[in-house]
Design a protein around this motif. Structure first.
Motif: not given
Length: 302
Positions: A31-35, A63-64, A89-90, A122-123
């Motif tokens: 998983p990842a946390l969108l920040f 972060h996108v 991760i950006v 894509d990420a």
């Protein structure tokens, strides 16, 4: 101090959110946390820290970056993640544009808000994320009110509002096929007022743009857009200084400010308690069509 009757409610919401975050760690492999650096993702990251204390958060924050962010938000993001001791991760929308994956909008305020979908999907595919935790809440917007806490996405990253899994008695079903993933919303049942009262309770720091300040803006169709390199004035428009703050943080080319003198959290709580406009009421991209948010979400948006 918060009214005493609010404290049990906030702690119940906190316990529910922490349980959901722990459920993500238990059910999913990557998983990842969108920040975003906005108040809701700050609260979710804080809840994740509490969920795994004294250990570190066992998944990265992602972060996108649209390239149209408010600088205050980016500065806060880097400071917050460093304090959190988490991995950030950006991923950049500009890279997606340069690679021909999506095209820049034309017009006087070209928004990159919708373009984030391509970069995000894509990420997710590149990094093999099987669950992405977000800070969306049901009271924000009618399309988000339809979301489940565990919101299934198909192999194309798309959301089908007419084909969602039941969530009975807070039992969350994370089963999926290869290539599919979930978006998970731990504070789905919170309101904007809950978020601000929790921020006060937990003494959380926030980006300065959430508080009243002087800013140069243009009034475009009722939305106060902040001066930035991505906005071109139309005929008969002019920049003017106003005392404003932002209720939500996003792409600077479409995120409107509100006139406000609320310079601290108590003032903000008082202000939104009396407001009849949702916090996304100033988002120009949400007003393009009646179903703008739902259409973006079907394509894979946050």
């Amino acid at each position: 101090m918060l009214p005493s009757y609010r404290l049990p409610n906030l702690r119940l919401l906190e316990a529910e959110a922490i349980a959901i975050i722990r459920e993500v760690a238990a059910q999913f492999e990557n998983p990842a946390l969108l920040f975003s650096g906005g108040k809701d993702s700050i609260v979710v990251a804080h809840l994740a820290r509490k969920a795994f204390h004294p250990g570190k958060i066992p998944f990265p924050l992602m972060h996108v970056d649209t390239g149209h962010n408010f600088q205050e938000t980016l500065d806060y993001r880097d400071s917050f993640v460093k304090d959190l001791g988490a991995r950030l991760i950006v991923k950049y929308v500009q890279d997606s544009i340069d690679q021909g994956r999506c095209a820049e909008e034309a017009g006087p305020n070209p928004s990159r808000n919708g373009l984030q979908t391509v970069t995000l999907l894509d990420a997710i595919e590149e990094l093999k994320f099987d669950a992405c935790i977000g800070g969306a809440r049901r009271d924000e917007e009618k399309a988000r009110a339809k979301e489940r806490v565990f919101s299934h996405r198909d192999a194309f990253g798309q959301w089908d509002p007419k084909n969602q899994r039941p969530e009975l008695w807070n039992i969350y079903n994370g089963r999926k096929n290869l290539g599919e993933h979930f978006r998970v919303f731990p504070i789905s049942n919170w309101t904007e007022l809950d978020v601000w009262q929790y921020i006060k309770l937990e003494k959380l720091e926030l980006p300065s743009i959430y508080f009243s300040h002087k800013r140069t803006v243009v009034n475009r169709d009722g939305t106060l857009l902040a001066q930035c390199p991505f906005i071109t004035l139309k005929r008969n428009e002019k920049w003017e200084e106003r005392i404003v703050r932002f209720r939500t943080v996003g792409d600077a080319s479409c995120t409107g400010a509100v006139e406000s003198t609320a310079s601290n959290i108590d003032d903000i709580i008082t202000e939104i308690s009396a407001s009849r406009i949702t916090e996304r009421g100033g988002r120009a991209d949400d007003r393009r069509t009646e179903a703008a948010m739902e259409e973006r979400k079907k394509q894979g948006y946050f």
